[in-house]
Every structure is written in structure tokens, then in C-alpha cells.
Design an enzyme around this catalytic site. Sequence first.
Site, PDB file in Angstrom:
ATOM      1  CG  ASN A 208      -0.290  -0.062   2.522  1.00 35.99           C
ATOM      2  OD1 ASN A 208       0.801   0.493   2.721  1.00 35.99           O
ATOM      3  ND2 ASN A 208      -0.914  -0.733   3.491  1.00 35.99           N
ATOM      4  CD  GLU A 211       2.240  -2.437   3.412  1.00 35.53           C
ATOM      5  OE1 GLU A 211       1.730  -3.120   4.322  1.00 35.53           O
ATOM      6  OE2 GLU A 211       2.034  -2.667   2.201  1.00 35.53           O
ATOM      7  CG  ASP A 288      -6.788  -9.293   3.775  1.00 33.92           C
ATOM      8  OD1 ASP A 288      -5.569  -9.227   3.558  1.00 33.92           O
ATOM      9  OD2 ASP A 288      -7.292  -9.201   4.909  1.00 33.92           O
TER      10      ASP A 288
END
Length: 503
Positions: A208, A211, A288
Site C-alpha cells: 500500500n 508501505e 485482502d
Amino acid sequence: MDAAGRAVDLILRFGDARVFVVGDLLLDVQLCGEVERISPEAPVPVLRQRGSSSALGGAGNVAANVASLGGQAVLAGRLGLDFEADTFVELATSRGIGTGHVIRSAGAPTTRKTRVVAGNQQLLRIDREDFVPLDDSEAAGLVAGFERFADGGGHACLVLSDYAKGVLDRRITGSLIATAKRRGVPVVTDPKARDLSLYRGTTVIKPNLHEGRALLVHLGRGHEVGTGPPGPTEVDAICDAVLGAAAADNVVLSLSAAGVVAKGGDLDGTRATASTVVEVADVSGAGDTMVAVLALGCALGGPLPVLVDLANLAAGWACGRLGTVSMEASDLLAAWKRGTEGLRPEKIVGEDELKRLSSLLWREGRRIVFTNGCFDLLHAGHLHLLQQARRLGDVVVVGVNADASVHRLKGPGRPLQTVEDRMAVLAGLAAVDFVVSFEEDTPARLVDLIRPHVLVKGADYAPGQVVGGTAASAWGGRVEIVPLLSGLSTTALVEAGRRRAHR
């Protein structure tokens, strides 16, 4: 087949995909209720609890989305010897997720995340977790389990779902990726480690924005992790840094409300896709859901540009729902249709696609509504029939007589439009989900193929005259007769036009 057709084809083939999900297994617990006052003991809200729920979290949520989308999911990771572990396994088993490679260990408790929610507002999150790596025998057993899975053949994918709780260390990720490469299995990675060399050689890596920014700082290419909207230069720098650090084939960078950006060897340049979410209810688990769609698509060999668009739609769908949720294939189909403009050619399907769609919808418990006709000159009566059909179920399928069939039924001069044109017009209607043609004079074979829950016809038919009505009773289907709008029929309109032309 164009991109729209490929997307629909992939969704309908999700049931052919096998996904081995390795990573940190979490139990997500939600306490929900209402807040009406502040505590007199401290300046904190008092939650009047109305309920609670548990869901699969972490790698478990990836597997849950794979399963709900129709794929075959197998989980590998570690749980404790506690009540939370029992709950996790029970939830996974109830979804048809394989848990034979889940390690039960006394070395660490099951990771649990408890969210306290009032209305749509998350008030507090409480985490119970320990960071304990697997021992050598546990690690070897996990890798051996994936080897057996990969040897099973078919359309397979490996997912590394890293939540930095101790399961995915360098020993395990290196062995798993090497094994996948030897067997030609694509790898989709959701990273957490700052050192992306841990995932070296992955097919698709999905960090993301936070990150990605942290990676730039780690590499000395940034001074601090920013919080504002990303610019194109920063996004491109992150993508290049991720590709280099992970030696990955492709990167799909999640930008939350700003959408996704993808770059890599399977793409032509940098591909940016805007977010589809209208209102964010909860971002929990959206990544997810995105990973699950990427994994299913990679297993089936789908083109990455199409997979990125589908994964972005899936993440937007998840963000619009409260708590940890699982997407179903029909949800993704609906999201895809809402995001496609024009005459919506992806609604026009062949019989093979329709058969797969029917199986998917029956598995999900969705109600299929079927109606049919020539639809040679679309008029208000047709729209009334289709709008009524829309209210009777979840998915409306329209069967359209092919040209030769119309000619046999209606006589010389008919049809007025080709079957391609008639289907395209129907595909442009909001009330219609899918359109299919048939060569016979009746749709009896189509009815047997898709097994609709409701057969809809106009009041010019008696229930006993509806083709397929008797057969439908075998699977619990029924016939619904819709009142006609007076004086409206294609034949009447054609005759009226001819009379006017001769005046």
C-alpha cells in the site's frame, strides 16, 4: 474477446482456480453497539453493546474471499491452542476452506484483533499478538504442504499474506517462491517487511502507499513517511523501488481512496486506475479482497491489466462495507457492470458462460429470473415486463430468439433487427443482467441449462403455457405472469406503421 468480455469470462471461471494462502492467521472480533453518553469515570464513550461477531482475518480473510468468489482455497499458517483457534478453524471449515496445513502450536496464542464499533464508527482496536517464528520442523512441513498442493496441477496460485506476526520469514518465503517457480505457479504477495528482498522473485507484489513510502525512507530516497495525497512522481518512484527491491515481475500499488497504480513486465508502462468507492465505511480487509482477486486471476492466466481493474473494483466494494467482509463473484460482476459504460457488451453471453454463471449463482444462493422473447421492436410493454422481472430476484437473464427463429414464428419481413442489434439494446437496460440468444423456437433447452428460480412471461400466456414451467418445478422454480400494458405489442406497432405509410 475485448477487455469487458475477458473480465466476465475470468469471473465466471473463478471456480476453476486453486489458491494456496500462506501467512499470519488472525481472528477478527467485532463488538458493536451504540454510544449515547460519556463515562463519568473518564472522558471516554460508553458503548451499549448490542452484538458481537467473529471473522477470519489476515491470511484467513484472503482465503475467505477466494472461497466466496468461487475459488478453492487452502490455508497454511499457525494458530494457538485456544478458543480463538477453535473458532477460526470452525469458520474456515464452514466456508469450505482447507485447513489441513494449519499448524496448532502452544508456542504462541492465536492473534486476535478486537474492534469496538458504534454505528459506522470504529472507536477502538485491541490487539492480542506475539511475534514468534515457526521452528524448523513447522517451516519444513509448511513448505512440503505447498509442494503437494502444487503437484496437484490445474490452475493454481500461491499467496504470501504477511502481517508480520512471525510466520513468513526468509527461510519460508524463499523456499515457497522457489518451489512455485519450479512448478510454474504464479505468486501474489501482500508484503509487510520493509526489506522486500524477503519476497524476491514474486510474480505480483501489492504494497500500500504507506508501505511504499516507508520503503523509500528505508532506501534513503525520502526523509519521512508522508501522509498527504501522492503525486505521480512519487508513485512512479515507489513502483520502481518496489520492483527493484523485491525483484518482482509486477507491482500493484494500492493508493486507498485514490485507486491503484500498476507497473511491471506484464504491463505497457505505468497503469493508473481510479478508485470506485463512493463512501468509505471501513477499509479493514480491502487489501485482502484485492489480493484474492489478483490471485484467482493469476491462477487462470488472466491479463494483468484486466486483473488490476477487477481487483480495484473489489477493494472499493470492500471499503464500502463495515467490518471484515467477503466478496462473492456475483458482487464483482455487478460492480464490473456498474463501472462499464455504453451498451454494456459484457452482458451478452454465450451458453457456456451462462452455464457457469448459473452454477455460480446457485452456489451463492442468488435467485435467477428468466424471461424470453423476440424483442424485435423494444417498446414500453417490454420495459414493464423486464422491470417487474427485476423485482422478483437477484439476476435477470433474457433469452432472445435468433433471426431464423423469429422468421419462423413471425413470418415474412421479420425480424426487423438482427439478433445482434436486439441483444445490444437489451444489454443497455438497467433491469437486465445478461442476454443470450437461442436458435430454437422455444427456450426449453436454455431453461434446463440455467435452472432459473422464476420464469416470467406476460399475461398473454397462462401459467401452464410457459415453456419450462413444468421442468422448473423439479428444482423448486416457479412461473410468474406479469400483467400486460394494453395495446402494446411489436406486431401491433408494425401494422400501425404500415397503415400510416399507406395513407
